[in-house]
Write an enzyme that holds these catalytic residues in place. Structure first.
Site, short mmCIF file in Angstrom:
data_model
loop_
_atom_site.label_atom_id
_atom_site.label_comp_id
_atom_site.label_asym_id
_atom_site.label_seq_id
_atom_site.Cartn_x
_atom_site.Cartn_y
_atom_site.Cartn_z
N LYS A 157 0.83 -1.18 0.00
CA LYS A 157 0.00 0.00 0.00
C LYS A 157 0.88 1.24 0.00
O LYS A 157 2.04 1.12 0.39
CB LYS A 157 -0.94 -0.02 1.19
CG LYS A 157 -0.25 0.19 2.54
CD LYS A 157 -1.24 0.23 3.66
CE LYS A 157 -1.71 1.62 3.97
NZ LYS A 157 -0.87 2.37 4.90
N ASP A 186 -2.39 -6.06 2.50
CA ASP A 186 -2.89 -5.25 3.61
C ASP A 186 -2.43 -5.98 4.85
O ASP A 186 -2.97 -7.04 5.19
CB ASP A 186 -4.41 -5.15 3.57
CG ASP A 186 -4.91 -4.22 4.66
OD1 ASP A 186 -4.43 -4.35 5.80
OD2 ASP A 186 -5.76 -3.36 4.38
N HIS A 187 -1.45 -5.45 5.53
CA HIS A 187 -0.81 -6.28 6.56
C HIS A 187 -1.76 -6.61 7.72
O HIS A 187 -1.53 -7.56 8.45
CB HIS A 187 0.51 -5.67 7.04
CG HIS A 187 0.38 -4.55 8.03
ND1 HIS A 187 0.15 -3.26 7.66
CD2 HIS A 187 0.46 -4.54 9.38
CE1 HIS A 187 0.10 -2.50 8.74
NE2 HIS A 187 0.27 -3.24 9.80
N LYS A 191 -2.50 -10.34 10.42
CA LYS A 191 -2.41 -10.40 11.89
C LYS A 191 -3.22 -11.60 12.38
O LYS A 191 -4.35 -11.81 11.95
CB LYS A 191 -2.96 -9.10 12.51
CG LYS A 191 -2.03 -7.90 12.27
CD LYS A 191 -2.53 -6.67 12.98
CE LYS A 191 -1.75 -5.44 12.59
NZ LYS A 191 -0.55 -5.18 13.35
N GLU A 225 -3.33 4.58 17.77
CA GLU A 225 -1.86 4.56 17.89
C GLU A 225 -1.45 5.72 18.78
O GLU A 225 -1.98 6.83 18.64
CB GLU A 225 -1.22 4.75 16.52
CG GLU A 225 -1.47 3.60 15.58
CD GLU A 225 -0.78 3.85 14.25
OE1 GLU A 225 0.35 3.40 14.09
OE2 GLU A 225 -1.37 4.53 13.40
N ASP A 244 -4.65 6.37 4.74
CA ASP A 244 -3.58 5.57 5.33
C ASP A 244 -4.14 4.36 6.09
O ASP A 244 -3.50 3.31 6.12
CB ASP A 244 -2.77 6.48 6.27
CG ASP A 244 -1.53 5.80 6.81
OD1 ASP A 244 -0.77 5.22 6.00
OD2 ASP A 244 -1.30 5.83 8.04
N HIS A 249 -6.94 -0.90 6.11
CA HIS A 249 -6.97 -1.74 7.31
C HIS A 249 -8.36 -1.82 7.97
O HIS A 249 -8.85 -2.90 8.27
CB HIS A 249 -5.96 -1.24 8.35
CG HIS A 249 -4.57 -1.07 7.82
ND1 HIS A 249 -4.03 -1.89 6.87
CD2 HIS A 249 -3.60 -0.17 8.11
CE1 HIS A 249 -2.78 -1.50 6.60
NE2 HIS A 249 -2.51 -0.44 7.34
N LYS A 350 -1.61 2.51 22.14
CA LYS A 350 -1.67 1.72 20.91
C LYS A 350 -2.58 0.54 21.18
O LYS A 350 -2.27 -0.32 22.03
CB LYS A 350 -0.27 1.24 20.51
CG LYS A 350 -0.29 0.39 19.24
CD LYS A 350 1.09 0.20 18.66
CE LYS A 350 1.09 -0.70 17.43
NZ LYS A 350 0.50 -0.09 16.25
C1 BG6 Z 1 0.50 1.42 8.18
C2 BG6 Z 1 0.27 2.89 8.21
O1 BG6 Z 1 -0.15 0.83 7.09
O2 BG6 Z 1 -0.02 0.85 9.39
C3 BG6 Z 1 0.93 3.53 9.43
O3 BG6 Z 1 0.83 3.47 7.04
C4 BG6 Z 1 0.47 2.84 10.68
O4 BG6 Z 1 0.63 4.92 9.50
C5 BG6 Z 1 0.61 1.33 10.55
O5 BG6 Z 1 1.25 3.33 11.75
C6 BG6 Z 1 -0.04 0.65 11.73
O6 BG6 Z 1 0.24 -0.72 11.69
P1 BG6 Z 1 0.32 -1.59 13.01
O7 BG6 Z 1 0.54 -2.97 12.53
O8 BG6 Z 1 1.46 -1.03 13.82
O9 BG6 Z 1 -1.00 -1.39 13.71
#
Ligand code: BG6
Length: 497
Positions: A157, A186-187, A191, A225, A244, A249, A350
Protein backbone atom coordinates in the site's frame (compact mmCIF):
# COMPACT_ATOMS: atom_id res chain seq x y z
CA UNK A 1 -3.18 -19.62 6.21
CA UNK A 2 -4.12 -23.03 4.89
CA UNK A 3 -0.54 -23.87 4.17
CA UNK A 4 1.55 -26.90 3.76
CA UNK A 5 5.25 -26.23 3.81
CA UNK A 6 6.00 -29.00 1.35
CA UNK A 7 4.27 -27.21 -1.48
CA UNK A 8 6.65 -24.25 -1.60
CA UNK A 9 9.10 -24.97 -4.38
CA UNK A 10 12.38 -23.23 -5.17
CA UNK A 11 11.81 -19.49 -4.84
CA UNK A 12 13.55 -16.34 -5.96
CA UNK A 13 12.34 -13.18 -4.27
CA UNK A 14 13.21 -9.66 -5.34
CA UNK A 15 12.38 -6.74 -3.07
CA UNK A 16 12.14 -3.41 -4.85
CA UNK A 17 12.71 -0.90 -2.08
CA UNK A 18 15.17 -3.37 -0.59
CA UNK A 19 17.15 -0.55 1.04
CA UNK A 20 14.01 0.99 2.51
CA UNK A 21 12.47 1.16 5.93
CA UNK A 22 9.83 -1.53 5.39
CA UNK A 23 12.41 -4.04 4.22
CA UNK A 24 14.54 -3.36 7.26
CA UNK A 25 11.77 -3.25 9.87
CA UNK A 26 9.33 -5.86 8.59
CA UNK A 27 10.19 -7.86 5.49
CA UNK A 28 13.65 -9.13 6.32
CA UNK A 29 12.83 -9.87 9.98
CA UNK A 30 9.81 -11.81 8.70
CA UNK A 31 11.85 -13.79 6.17
CA UNK A 32 14.51 -14.45 8.77
CA UNK A 33 11.90 -15.85 11.19
CA UNK A 34 10.46 -18.02 8.43
CA UNK A 35 13.96 -19.29 7.81
CA UNK A 36 14.54 -20.03 11.52
CA UNK A 37 11.32 -21.97 11.70
CA UNK A 38 12.05 -24.01 8.62
CA UNK A 39 9.37 -22.54 6.37
CA UNK A 40 11.60 -21.29 3.58
CA UNK A 41 12.33 -23.77 0.82
CA UNK A 42 15.89 -24.99 0.74
CA UNK A 43 16.36 -23.37 -2.66
CA UNK A 44 15.59 -19.80 -1.77
CA UNK A 45 17.37 -16.56 -2.66
CA UNK A 46 16.53 -12.98 -1.88
CA UNK A 47 17.68 -10.03 -3.95
CA UNK A 48 17.22 -6.59 -2.45
CA UNK A 49 17.10 -3.83 -5.02
CA UNK A 50 17.23 -0.09 -4.43
CA UNK A 51 18.95 3.13 -5.34
CA UNK A 52 21.38 3.15 -2.42
CA UNK A 53 24.83 1.85 -3.32
CA UNK A 54 25.62 -0.99 -0.93
CA UNK A 55 28.30 -3.60 -1.11
CA UNK A 56 27.09 -7.09 -0.31
CA UNK A 57 28.59 -6.82 3.18
CA UNK A 58 27.08 -3.38 3.85
CA UNK A 59 23.67 -4.58 2.75
CA UNK A 60 23.77 -7.54 5.09
CA UNK A 61 24.87 -5.27 7.94
CA UNK A 62 21.96 -2.94 7.18
CA UNK A 63 19.55 -5.87 7.30
CA UNK A 64 21.14 -7.29 10.41
CA UNK A 65 20.48 -4.05 12.30
CA UNK A 66 16.82 -4.41 11.34
CA UNK A 67 16.63 -8.01 12.48
CA UNK A 68 18.37 -7.22 15.77
CA UNK A 69 16.02 -4.38 16.47
CA UNK A 70 12.70 -5.58 15.10
CA UNK A 71 12.63 -9.35 14.82
CA UNK A 72 10.45 -11.09 17.40
CA UNK A 73 13.08 -13.78 17.85
CA UNK A 74 16.33 -11.79 17.93
CA UNK A 75 19.43 -12.86 16.10
CA UNK A 76 21.39 -16.09 16.43
CA UNK A 77 24.82 -15.56 15.03
CA UNK A 78 25.22 -18.94 13.33
CA UNK A 79 21.75 -18.89 11.84
CA UNK A 80 22.18 -15.34 10.63
CA UNK A 81 25.43 -16.25 8.87
CA UNK A 82 23.59 -19.06 7.07
CA UNK A 83 20.62 -16.84 6.19
CA UNK A 84 23.00 -14.17 4.88
CA UNK A 85 24.26 -16.51 2.18
CA UNK A 86 20.79 -16.36 0.64
CA UNK A 87 20.81 -12.57 0.35
CA UNK A 88 22.27 -10.37 -2.37
CA UNK A 89 21.87 -6.74 -3.38
CA UNK A 90 21.36 -5.12 -6.74
CA UNK A 91 21.67 -1.33 -6.95
CA UNK A 92 19.83 0.53 -9.69
CA UNK A 93 17.04 2.90 -10.67
CA UNK A 94 13.59 1.52 -11.32
CA UNK A 95 13.37 3.39 -14.64
CA UNK A 96 16.64 1.95 -15.85
CA UNK A 97 16.00 -0.85 -18.35
CA UNK A 98 19.43 -2.27 -17.79
CA UNK A 99 18.52 -3.01 -14.13
CA UNK A 100 16.08 -5.65 -15.32
CA UNK A 101 18.62 -7.26 -17.63
CA UNK A 102 21.10 -7.52 -14.75
CA UNK A 103 18.33 -8.81 -12.49
CA UNK A 104 17.39 -11.52 -14.95
CA UNK A 105 21.03 -12.60 -15.23
CA UNK A 106 21.25 -12.94 -11.44
CA UNK A 107 18.00 -14.88 -11.23
CA UNK A 108 19.01 -17.18 -14.08
CA UNK A 109 22.35 -17.70 -12.31
CA UNK A 110 20.50 -19.16 -9.31
CA UNK A 111 18.40 -21.38 -11.54
CA UNK A 112 21.54 -22.74 -13.19
CA UNK A 113 23.24 -23.26 -9.85
CA UNK A 114 20.19 -25.07 -8.50
CA UNK A 115 19.66 -26.93 -11.78
CA UNK A 116 16.03 -25.97 -11.66
CA UNK A 117 14.04 -24.65 -14.60
CA UNK A 118 10.68 -23.86 -13.13
CA UNK A 119 11.60 -21.57 -10.25
CA UNK A 120 8.96 -19.17 -9.00
CA UNK A 121 9.90 -15.51 -9.01
CA UNK A 122 8.26 -13.18 -6.53
CA UNK A 123 8.67 -9.43 -6.91
CA UNK A 124 7.81 -7.40 -3.86
CA UNK A 125 7.08 -3.76 -4.67
CA UNK A 126 7.77 -1.78 -1.53
CA UNK A 127 8.18 1.52 -3.33
CA UNK A 128 6.57 4.95 -3.67
CA UNK A 129 3.29 4.86 -5.64
CA UNK A 130 4.76 6.61 -8.69
CA UNK A 131 7.20 3.72 -9.13
CA UNK A 132 4.61 0.91 -9.11
CA UNK A 133 3.54 1.15 -12.70
CA UNK A 134 7.00 1.71 -14.24
CA UNK A 135 8.41 -1.28 -12.33
CA UNK A 136 5.48 -3.48 -13.27
CA UNK A 137 5.72 -2.56 -16.92
CA UNK A 138 9.50 -3.10 -17.02
CA UNK A 139 8.99 -6.48 -15.39
CA UNK A 140 6.13 -7.29 -17.72
CA UNK A 141 8.08 -6.38 -20.86
CA UNK A 142 11.46 -7.81 -19.92
CA UNK A 143 12.65 -11.38 -19.71
CA UNK A 144 12.50 -11.29 -15.92
CA UNK A 145 8.87 -12.39 -15.95
CA UNK A 146 9.04 -14.41 -19.15
CA UNK A 147 7.83 -17.46 -17.26
CA UNK A 148 4.48 -15.87 -16.63
CA UNK A 149 3.02 -18.84 -14.76
CA UNK A 150 5.77 -18.65 -12.18
CA UNK A 151 5.89 -14.88 -11.60
CA UNK A 152 4.02 -13.00 -8.89
CA UNK A 153 3.91 -9.38 -7.81
CA UNK A 154 3.32 -8.40 -4.20
CA UNK A 155 2.18 -4.80 -4.06
CA UNK A 156 2.46 -2.68 -0.93
CA UNK A 157 0.00 0.00 0.00
CA UNK A 158 -0.93 2.69 -0.78
CA UNK A 159 -2.71 1.27 -3.79
CA UNK A 160 -3.59 4.55 -5.51
CA UNK A 161 -4.67 7.74 -3.80
CA UNK A 162 -8.28 7.79 -4.98
CA UNK A 163 -10.67 5.75 -7.08
CA UNK A 164 -9.36 6.93 -10.45
CA UNK A 165 -5.71 6.34 -9.65
CA UNK A 166 -6.47 2.90 -8.18
CA UNK A 167 -8.44 1.94 -11.31
CA UNK A 168 -5.66 3.22 -13.50
CA UNK A 169 -3.05 1.25 -11.57
CA UNK A 170 -5.17 -1.89 -11.74
CA UNK A 171 -5.62 -1.40 -15.46
CA UNK A 172 -1.90 -0.97 -16.05
CA UNK A 173 -0.96 -3.94 -13.90
CA UNK A 174 -3.50 -6.07 -15.69
CA UNK A 175 -1.93 -5.10 -19.03
CA UNK A 176 1.06 -7.22 -18.10
CA UNK A 177 -0.13 -9.62 -15.42
CA UNK A 178 -3.26 -11.57 -14.65
CA UNK A 179 -5.22 -11.00 -11.45
CA UNK A 180 -3.93 -14.34 -10.14
CA UNK A 181 -0.40 -13.00 -10.18
CA UNK A 182 -1.18 -9.81 -8.24
CA UNK A 183 -0.96 -9.88 -4.46
CA UNK A 184 -2.11 -6.53 -3.04
CA UNK A 185 -1.06 -6.51 0.54
CA UNK A 186 -2.89 -5.25 3.61
CA UNK A 187 -0.81 -6.28 6.56
CA UNK A 188 -3.82 -6.20 8.93
CA UNK A 189 -5.10 -9.31 7.21
CA UNK A 190 -1.96 -11.15 8.21
CA UNK A 191 -2.41 -10.40 11.89
CA UNK A 192 -3.21 -13.57 13.77
CA UNK A 193 -6.31 -12.27 15.61
CA UNK A 194 -7.74 -10.93 12.35
CA UNK A 195 -7.38 -14.35 10.73
CA UNK A 196 -8.82 -15.86 13.87
CA UNK A 197 -12.06 -14.00 13.19
CA UNK A 198 -12.77 -16.65 10.58
CA UNK A 199 -12.22 -19.44 13.09
CA UNK A 200 -14.09 -17.68 15.88
CA UNK A 201 -17.11 -17.03 13.71
CA UNK A 202 -17.22 -20.10 11.50
CA UNK A 203 -15.73 -22.90 13.59
CA UNK A 204 -18.10 -22.30 16.53
CA UNK A 205 -21.81 -22.77 16.26
CA UNK A 206 -22.22 -20.76 19.45
CA UNK A 207 -21.67 -17.25 18.12
CA UNK A 208 -22.83 -17.28 14.52
CA UNK A 209 -26.57 -17.58 15.25
CA UNK A 210 -26.30 -14.37 17.30
CA UNK A 211 -24.12 -12.53 14.80
CA UNK A 212 -26.79 -10.39 13.19
CA UNK A 213 -29.30 -7.58 13.53
CA UNK A 214 -31.59 -9.60 15.78
CA UNK A 215 -29.09 -9.71 18.63
CA UNK A 216 -26.36 -7.18 17.99
CA UNK A 217 -26.92 -3.55 18.88
CA UNK A 218 -23.77 -2.12 17.35
CA UNK A 219 -20.16 -2.92 16.50
CA UNK A 220 -17.13 -0.79 17.22
CA UNK A 221 -13.75 -1.06 15.52
CA UNK A 222 -10.98 1.04 17.02
CA UNK A 223 -7.41 1.23 15.77
CA UNK A 224 -5.52 3.66 17.95
CA UNK A 225 -1.86 4.56 17.89
CA UNK A 226 -0.09 6.55 20.56
CA UNK A 227 2.69 7.71 18.22
CA UNK A 228 2.54 10.76 15.97
CA UNK A 229 3.60 10.71 12.36
CA UNK A 230 7.31 10.78 13.20
CA UNK A 231 9.44 11.56 10.17
CA UNK A 232 6.77 10.53 7.65
CA UNK A 233 5.36 14.05 7.26
CA UNK A 234 6.05 14.19 3.53
CA UNK A 235 4.06 11.05 2.83
CA UNK A 236 1.44 11.45 5.52
CA UNK A 237 0.39 14.98 4.69
CA UNK A 238 -0.62 13.89 1.22
CA UNK A 239 -2.44 10.90 2.62
CA UNK A 240 -4.13 11.42 5.99
CA UNK A 241 -5.77 8.84 8.22
CA UNK A 242 -8.61 8.07 5.79
CA UNK A 243 -6.28 6.92 3.02
CA UNK A 244 -3.58 5.57 5.33
CA UNK A 245 -5.79 3.45 7.60
CA UNK A 246 -9.51 3.48 6.83
CA UNK A 247 -9.54 2.68 3.11
CA UNK A 248 -7.51 -0.43 3.76
CA UNK A 249 -6.97 -1.74 7.31
CA UNK A 250 -10.25 -0.71 8.93
CA UNK A 251 -12.41 -1.73 5.99
CA UNK A 252 -10.67 -5.08 5.76
CA UNK A 253 -11.27 -5.75 9.45
CA UNK A 254 -14.87 -4.68 8.95
CA UNK A 255 -15.20 -7.22 6.14
CA UNK A 256 -13.90 -10.02 8.36
CA UNK A 257 -16.43 -9.12 11.06
CA UNK A 258 -19.38 -8.67 8.75
CA UNK A 259 -18.93 -11.18 5.91
CA UNK A 260 -21.23 -14.13 5.32
CA UNK A 261 -19.95 -17.65 5.93
CA UNK A 262 -17.74 -18.75 3.04
CA UNK A 263 -18.50 -22.07 1.36
CA UNK A 264 -14.80 -22.93 1.66
CA UNK A 265 -11.59 -21.15 2.58
CA UNK A 266 -10.29 -20.74 -0.93
CA UNK A 267 -9.03 -17.29 -1.91
CA UNK A 268 -11.77 -16.67 -4.42
CA UNK A 269 -14.58 -17.55 -2.05
CA UNK A 270 -13.26 -15.49 0.85
CA UNK A 271 -12.63 -12.52 -1.38
CA UNK A 272 -16.10 -12.80 -2.90
CA UNK A 273 -17.67 -12.73 0.53
CA UNK A 274 -15.61 -9.72 1.58
CA UNK A 275 -16.47 -7.83 -1.58
CA UNK A 276 -20.14 -8.39 -0.83
CA UNK A 277 -19.72 -6.52 2.44
CA UNK A 278 -18.11 -3.55 0.71
CA UNK A 279 -20.87 -3.53 -1.87
CA UNK A 280 -23.45 -3.41 0.90
CA UNK A 281 -21.89 -0.52 2.83
CA UNK A 282 -24.29 2.38 2.48
CA UNK A 283 -22.58 4.98 0.29
CA UNK A 284 -22.62 8.56 1.52
CA UNK A 285 -23.67 11.55 -0.51
CA UNK A 286 -21.13 14.38 -0.28
CA UNK A 287 -23.69 16.54 1.60
CA UNK A 288 -24.22 13.93 4.31
CA UNK A 289 -20.58 13.28 5.10
CA UNK A 290 -20.63 15.68 8.05
CA UNK A 291 -23.40 13.66 9.74
CA UNK A 292 -21.55 10.36 9.60
CA UNK A 293 -17.82 11.06 9.46
CA UNK A 294 -15.66 13.11 11.80
CA UNK A 295 -12.07 14.05 11.17
CA UNK A 296 -9.56 15.49 13.58
CA UNK A 297 -5.94 16.52 13.82
CA UNK A 298 -3.67 16.35 16.84
CA UNK A 299 -2.85 19.70 18.35
CA UNK A 300 -0.15 20.76 20.71
CA UNK A 301 0.64 19.46 24.19
CA UNK A 302 3.64 20.35 26.34
CA UNK A 303 6.69 18.53 25.00
CA UNK A 304 4.79 17.14 21.99
CA UNK A 305 4.67 18.65 18.54
CA UNK A 306 1.28 19.42 17.14
CA UNK A 307 0.73 17.78 13.75
CA UNK A 308 1.32 21.12 12.05
CA UNK A 309 4.69 21.41 13.76
CA UNK A 310 5.90 18.04 12.49
CA UNK A 311 8.66 17.98 9.89
CA UNK A 312 7.39 18.14 6.34
CA UNK A 313 3.90 19.35 7.34
CA UNK A 314 2.70 22.83 6.30
CA UNK A 315 1.61 24.97 9.26
CA UNK A 316 -1.88 25.38 7.85
CA UNK A 317 -2.37 21.70 6.95
CA UNK A 318 -5.93 20.34 7.01
CA UNK A 319 -4.79 16.71 6.77
CA UNK A 320 -6.64 14.50 9.24
CA UNK A 321 -4.78 12.36 11.75
CA UNK A 322 -8.03 11.00 13.15
CA UNK A 323 -11.21 9.64 11.55
CA UNK A 324 -14.43 8.35 13.10
CA UNK A 325 -17.15 6.94 10.85
CA UNK A 326 -20.62 5.66 11.65
CA UNK A 327 -21.42 3.36 8.78
CA UNK A 328 -24.29 1.09 7.86
CA UNK A 329 -24.35 -2.16 5.97
CA UNK A 330 -27.51 -2.56 4.00
CA UNK A 331 -28.07 -6.28 3.86
CA UNK A 332 -30.32 -8.71 5.69
CA UNK A 333 -27.80 -9.57 8.34
CA UNK A 334 -26.81 -6.06 9.33
CA UNK A 335 -29.60 -3.68 8.40
CA UNK A 336 -30.05 -1.18 11.26
CA UNK A 337 -26.84 -2.13 13.10
CA UNK A 338 -24.38 0.76 13.15
CA UNK A 339 -20.68 0.01 12.77
CA UNK A 340 -18.59 2.68 14.45
CA UNK A 341 -15.00 2.85 13.29
CA UNK A 342 -12.27 5.16 14.50
CA UNK A 343 -8.56 5.46 14.07
CA UNK A 344 -6.02 8.08 14.99
CA UNK A 345 -2.47 9.02 15.80
CA UNK A 346 -1.57 10.33 19.28
CA UNK A 347 -4.37 8.45 20.96
CA UNK A 348 -4.04 7.45 24.63
CA UNK A 349 -2.49 4.12 23.70
CA UNK A 350 -1.67 1.72 20.91
CA UNK A 351 -4.59 -0.63 20.70
CA UNK A 352 -6.73 -2.22 18.03
CA UNK A 353 -9.93 -3.93 18.99
CA UNK A 354 -13.38 -4.92 17.90
CA UNK A 355 -16.26 -4.63 20.32
CA UNK A 356 -19.52 -6.41 19.54
CA UNK A 357 -22.28 -5.10 21.74
CA UNK A 358 -25.42 -7.20 22.05
CA UNK A 359 -28.89 -5.82 22.64
CA UNK A 360 -30.12 -5.29 26.17
CA UNK A 361 -32.29 -7.88 27.87
CA UNK A 362 -35.96 -7.08 27.17
CA UNK A 363 -36.91 -6.47 30.79
CA UNK A 364 -34.34 -5.33 33.31
CA UNK A 365 -35.85 -7.43 36.09
CA UNK A 366 -32.80 -7.18 38.21
CA UNK A 367 -32.89 -3.46 38.48
CA UNK A 368 -34.17 -2.16 41.78
CA UNK A 369 -32.40 -4.96 43.66
CA UNK A 370 -29.70 -2.56 44.73
CA UNK A 371 -27.24 -4.11 42.33
CA UNK A 372 -25.27 -2.60 39.46
CA UNK A 373 -27.19 -1.59 36.35
CA UNK A 374 -27.27 -4.36 33.78
CA UNK A 375 -25.23 -3.39 30.75
CA UNK A 376 -25.65 -5.37 27.57
CA UNK A 377 -23.33 -8.31 26.88
CA UNK A 378 -20.26 -7.70 24.86
CA UNK A 379 -17.63 -9.63 22.95
CA UNK A 380 -14.35 -7.81 22.99
CA UNK A 381 -11.70 -8.90 20.49
CA UNK A 382 -8.33 -7.30 20.94
CA UNK A 383 -6.06 -7.48 17.92
CA UNK A 384 -3.12 -5.76 19.56
CA UNK A 385 -1.11 -5.24 21.67
CA UNK A 386 -2.07 -8.43 23.54
CA UNK A 387 -4.40 -10.52 21.39
CA UNK A 388 -7.37 -11.77 23.34
CA UNK A 389 -11.09 -12.45 23.17
CA UNK A 390 -13.32 -11.63 26.11
CA UNK A 391 -16.95 -12.35 26.72
CA UNK A 392 -18.55 -9.93 29.13
CA UNK A 393 -21.70 -11.02 30.88
CA UNK A 394 -23.43 -10.92 34.25
CA UNK A 395 -23.49 -13.44 37.07
CA UNK A 396 -24.96 -13.56 40.52
CA UNK A 397 -22.41 -12.87 43.18
CA UNK A 398 -22.45 -15.72 45.72
CA UNK A 399 -24.40 -14.68 48.78
CA UNK A 400 -27.87 -14.45 50.19
CA UNK A 401 -28.72 -11.35 48.24
CA UNK A 402 -29.48 -11.18 44.54
CA UNK A 403 -26.47 -9.14 43.67
CA UNK A 404 -25.22 -9.05 40.09
CA UNK A 405 -21.66 -8.54 39.03
CA UNK A 406 -20.21 -8.24 35.55
CA UNK A 407 -17.82 -11.07 34.81
CA UNK A 408 -15.36 -11.60 32.09
CA UNK A 409 -14.52 -14.86 30.28
CA UNK A 410 -11.13 -14.44 28.77
CA UNK A 411 -9.08 -16.18 26.12
CA UNK A 412 -5.55 -14.77 25.95
CA UNK A 413 -3.27 -16.01 23.21
CA UNK A 414 -0.12 -15.78 25.31
CA UNK A 415 -1.63 -17.74 28.19
CA UNK A 416 -3.21 -20.36 25.99
CA UNK A 417 -0.49 -21.22 23.52
CA UNK A 418 3.21 -21.90 23.92
CA UNK A 419 4.02 -21.20 20.31
CA UNK A 420 4.94 -17.60 19.47
CA UNK A 421 2.53 -15.60 17.37
CA UNK A 422 3.97 -14.96 13.90
CA UNK A 423 4.19 -11.42 12.64
CA UNK A 424 1.65 -10.44 9.97
CA UNK A 425 4.36 -10.22 7.31
CA UNK A 426 5.51 -13.76 8.02
CA UNK A 427 2.06 -15.10 7.25
CA UNK A 428 1.63 -12.93 4.19
CA UNK A 429 5.05 -13.59 2.68
CA UNK A 430 4.59 -17.29 3.17
CA UNK A 431 1.15 -17.15 1.57
CA UNK A 432 2.60 -15.30 -1.43
CA UNK A 433 5.25 -18.01 -1.80
CA UNK A 434 2.62 -20.72 -1.50
CA UNK A 435 0.37 -19.00 -4.04
CA UNK A 436 -2.45 -18.47 -1.58
CA UNK A 437 -4.08 -15.08 -2.13
CA UNK A 438 -6.93 -15.42 0.39
CA UNK A 439 -5.47 -12.74 2.65
CA UNK A 440 -4.61 -10.41 -0.20
CA UNK A 441 -6.89 -7.86 -1.81
CA UNK A 442 -8.40 -8.34 -5.20
CA UNK A 443 -8.77 -5.46 -7.68
CA UNK A 444 -12.51 -5.13 -7.08
CA UNK A 445 -12.08 -4.88 -3.29
CA UNK A 446 -9.57 -2.08 -3.60
CA UNK A 447 -11.81 -0.19 -5.97
CA UNK A 448 -14.94 -0.72 -3.88
CA UNK A 449 -13.07 0.60 -0.85
CA UNK A 450 -11.94 3.69 -2.74
CA UNK A 451 -15.45 4.24 -4.00
CA UNK A 452 -16.64 4.52 -0.41
CA UNK A 453 -13.88 7.03 0.36
CA UNK A 454 -14.63 9.38 -2.51
CA UNK A 455 -17.55 11.43 -1.09
CA UNK A 456 -15.60 11.89 2.12
CA UNK A 457 -12.45 13.00 0.34
CA UNK A 458 -14.45 15.32 -1.91
CA UNK A 459 -16.21 16.91 1.04
CA UNK A 460 -12.99 17.48 2.98
CA UNK A 461 -11.09 18.74 0.00
CA UNK A 462 -13.38 21.74 -0.24
CA UNK A 463 -13.36 22.53 3.43
CA UNK A 464 -10.39 23.51 5.58
CA UNK A 465 -10.23 21.69 8.90
CA UNK A 466 -12.15 23.54 11.59
CA UNK A 467 -10.06 24.55 14.64
CA UNK A 468 -12.57 22.71 16.85
CA UNK A 469 -11.42 19.48 15.30
CA UNK A 470 -7.93 19.81 16.76
CA UNK A 471 -7.59 17.32 19.60
CA UNK A 472 -5.25 17.06 22.53
CA UNK A 473 -2.56 14.40 22.09
CA UNK A 474 -3.37 11.51 24.39
CA UNK A 475 -7.14 11.89 23.94
CA UNK A 476 -9.55 9.83 21.83
CA UNK A 477 -9.94 12.52 19.20
CA UNK A 478 -12.10 15.63 18.95
CA UNK A 479 -15.33 16.07 20.85
CA UNK A 480 -17.30 15.65 17.65
CA UNK A 481 -16.24 11.98 17.61
CA UNK A 482 -17.98 11.41 20.94
CA UNK A 483 -21.03 13.30 19.71
CA UNK A 484 -21.24 11.07 16.66
CA UNK A 485 -22.35 8.27 19.00
CA UNK A 486 -24.16 10.35 21.65
CA UNK A 487 -26.81 11.27 19.13
CA UNK A 488 -27.93 7.66 19.03
CA UNK A 489 -27.55 7.28 22.82
CA UNK A 490 -24.34 5.27 22.54
CA UNK A 491 -20.72 5.87 23.38
CA UNK A 492 -17.33 4.46 22.41
CA UNK A 493 -16.06 1.71 24.63
CA UNK A 494 -12.83 2.26 26.42
CA UNK A 495 -10.35 -0.50 25.76
CA UNK A 496 -10.52 -3.04 28.58
CA UNK A 497 -7.30 -3.40 30.50
C1 BG6 B 1 0.50 1.42 8.18
C2 BG6 B 1 0.27 2.89 8.21
O1 BG6 B 1 -0.15 0.83 7.09
O2 BG6 B 1 -0.02 0.85 9.39
C3 BG6 B 1 0.93 3.53 9.43
O3 BG6 B 1 0.83 3.47 7.04
C4 BG6 B 1 0.47 2.84 10.68
O4 BG6 B 1 0.63 4.92 9.50
C5 BG6 B 1 0.61 1.33 10.55
O5 BG6 B 1 1.25 3.33 11.75
C6 BG6 B 1 -0.04 0.65 11.73
O6 BG6 B 1 0.24 -0.72 11.69
P1 BG6 B 1 0.32 -1.59 13.01
O7 BG6 B 1 0.54 -2.97 12.53
O8 BG6 B 1 1.46 -1.03 13.82
O9 BG6 B 1 -1.00 -1.39 13.71
Amino acid sequence: MNLNKKIIGPTLMVIFGGSGDLAKRKLIPALYNLYLEGWLPEKFALIGSGRTEFTQEQYCEFLKEGVEKYSRSGIESEKWEAFKTKVSYLAGGAFDEELYTRMDAILCGFEDEWQEKNVQRIFYLSVAPFLMEPIASHLGKSRVCANIEQSRLVIEKPFGKDLDSAKELNRKLLDFFSEDQLYRIDHYLGKEPVQNLLAFRFANSLFEPLWNRNYIDHVEITVGEDIGIGDRGGYYNGSGALRDMVQNHLLQVLCMVAMEAPINFEAREIRDKKSEVLRAVRPLAVEEVENFVVRGQYGYAPGINSYREEEGVPDDSSTETFVAWALHIDNWRWHGVPFYMRTGKRMPRKTSYISIQFKSVPIAEFQGTGTVPVHPNRIFIQIQPDPEIRLLFYAKKPGLKMELKPVDMRFEYDETYDSPTPEAYETLLLDAMAGNAALYMRADQVELAWQLMMPILTHWQNKPLDEQLLYTPGSWGPRAAQELLYKSGRSWHSPIS
